[in-house]
Design a protein around this motif. Structure first.
Motif, mmCIF file in Angstrom:
data_model
loop_
_atom_site.group_PDB
_atom_site.id
_atom_site.type_symbol
_atom_site.label_atom_id
_atom_site.label_comp_id
_atom_site.label_asym_id
_atom_site.label_seq_id
_atom_site.Cartn_x
_atom_site.Cartn_y
_atom_site.Cartn_z
ATOM 1 N N LEU A 104 0.658 -1.138 -0.011
ATOM 2 C CA LEU A 104 0.141 -0.002 -0.007
ATOM 3 C C LEU A 104 1.026 1.461 0.072
ATOM 4 C CD1 LEU A 104 -3.017 0.800 -0.010
ATOM 5 C CD2 LEU A 104 -2.998 0.777 2.347
ATOM 6 N N PRO A 105 1.976 1.389 0.800
ATOM 7 C CA PRO A 105 2.828 2.580 0.754
ATOM 8 C C PRO A 105 3.137 2.895 -0.789
ATOM 9 C CG PRO A 105 3.155 1.373 2.462
ATOM 10 C CD PRO A 105 2.438 0.396 1.874
ATOM 11 N N GLY A 109 2.167 6.143 -2.005
ATOM 12 C CA GLY A 109 3.114 7.213 -1.560
ATOM 13 C C GLY A 109 3.140 7.562 -0.092
ATOM 14 N N LEU A 110 2.232 6.904 0.728
ATOM 15 C CA LEU A 110 2.266 7.252 2.153
ATOM 16 C C LEU A 110 2.789 6.274 2.912
ATOM 17 C CD1 LEU A 110 -1.643 8.412 2.156
ATOM 18 C CD2 LEU A 110 0.365 10.119 2.243
ATOM 19 N N SER A 111 3.501 6.864 3.947
ATOM 20 C CA SER A 111 3.944 5.840 5.175
ATOM 21 C C SER A 111 3.066 5.468 6.092
ATOM 22 C CB SER A 111 5.341 6.708 5.784
ATOM 23 O OG SER A 111 5.883 5.767 6.756
ATOM 24 N N VAL A 114 3.310 0.320 11.425
ATOM 25 C CA VAL A 114 2.947 -1.135 11.777
ATOM 26 C C VAL A 114 1.552 -1.359 12.581
ATOM 27 C CG1 VAL A 114 3.477 -3.290 13.284
ATOM 28 C CG2 VAL A 114 5.418 -1.820 12.056
ATOM 29 N N PHE A 115 1.406 -0.401 13.300
ATOM 30 C CA PHE A 115 0.148 -0.402 13.988
ATOM 31 C C PHE A 115 -1.051 -0.303 13.008
ATOM 32 C CE2 PHE A 115 -3.624 1.752 15.922
ATOM 33 C CZ PHE A 115 -3.995 0.807 17.006
ATOM 34 N N TRP A 116 -0.983 0.853 12.026
ATOM 35 C CA TRP A 116 -2.266 1.187 11.291
ATOM 36 C C TRP A 116 -2.330 0.372 10.239
ATOM 37 C CZ3 TRP A 116 -6.286 3.414 12.679
ATOM 38 C CH2 TRP A 116 -6.070 4.445 13.727
ATOM 39 N N ALA A 117 -1.234 -0.408 9.701
ATOM 40 C CA ALA A 117 -1.021 -1.391 8.757
ATOM 41 C C ALA A 117 -1.856 -2.614 9.174
ATOM 42 C CB ALA A 117 0.132 -1.850 8.299
#
Length: 247
Positions: A104-105, A109-111, A114-117
């Protein structure tokens, strides 16, 4: 946290001395190192609970939004519901976690942390199941409820908000509770991308102590205790809602 550590230590006392060939000392509350290890293992509880609760809340909202088109008279809306549910349910959750974190990043193009992934992957996967639960629950409400709401000039949104959904939620509460338990268990898979939850903590301790049997036994007990507490709460809430309905 301190109380949980003590309770877990007391539970492990009977097995800590059952065999001299086993290394229960690594998780024994009778030793300083054992107590330190227990605290380290339990330190992942916060992220396990936070990850699961955040994901379940998002999945419930998304699931409801996906379920409503499935109840529409419009065929295109129903097709959207069916395609979404079938596609998402077909993807293994571990694969989805890896794709969200690594893929997805690159697409956006967004970082992504780990938590939100983990939250996005778990919520997306569970939303398909939530959509089917809501669809079945809403369809179980008698058609006369819609007609009664229409007779007092309630809009579609108000009908769902004040008449249909409160009744549907009472009926699907056991299924929603099961999904929360499922989410707690599936959160362990987020450890593969480095999330510092219960399973990741256990894996890290195994690497340093070389005692997988003893450490993973504690991990099993942690999940068992957590899920039993959640199940008991869901049953209490279910009985409470039934009591309110009778009153």
């Amino acid at each position: 946290m301190k109380r949980l550590t003590i309770l877990l230590g007391l539970a492990l006392l009977p097995i800590s001395g059952c065999s001299s060939g086993w290394g229960w000392y690594v998780v024994s509350p009778a030793t300083t190192s054992g107590m330190t290890n227990l605290k380290f293992l339990l330190s992942g509880l916060y992220y396990t609970v936070l990850l699961s609760l955040t994901a379940i809340v998002i999945s419930v909202v998304v699931g409801l939004l996906v379920a409503l088109p499935g109840l529409s008279a419009n065929r295109s809306m129903r097709n959207f519901n069916r395609v979404y549910v079938e596609l998402v349910r077909a993807i293994p959750i571990l694969v989805l976690i890896l794709w969200v974190y690594y893929g997805l990043p690159q697409l956006t193009g967004l970082s992504i942390s780990v938590f939100w992934a983990g939250v996005i992957a778990l919520a997306l996967s569970d939303s398909a199941f939530q959509a089917e639960i809501f669809r079945a629950g809403i369809q179980s409400i008698n058609r006369g409820q819609y007609e009664a709401a229409h007779s007092v000039s309630l809009s579609y949104v108000d009908t769902m908000r004040f008449v249909i959904l409160p009744q549907a939620i009472r009926r699907i509460l056991p299924a929603l509770g099961n999904q929360l338990v499922y989410m707690l268990k599936m959160s362990s898979l987020v450890s593969v991308i480095g999330m510092q939850e219960l399973t990741r903590k256990a894996n890290e301790l195994v690497v340093t102590e070389y005692r997988p049997l003893e450490i993973y036994t504690v991990l099993v007990l942690e999940y068992l205790a957590l899920i039993l507490v959640v199940s008991a709460f869901v049953r209490w809430l279910e009985h409470r809602m039934k009591a309110d309905e009778r009153n």
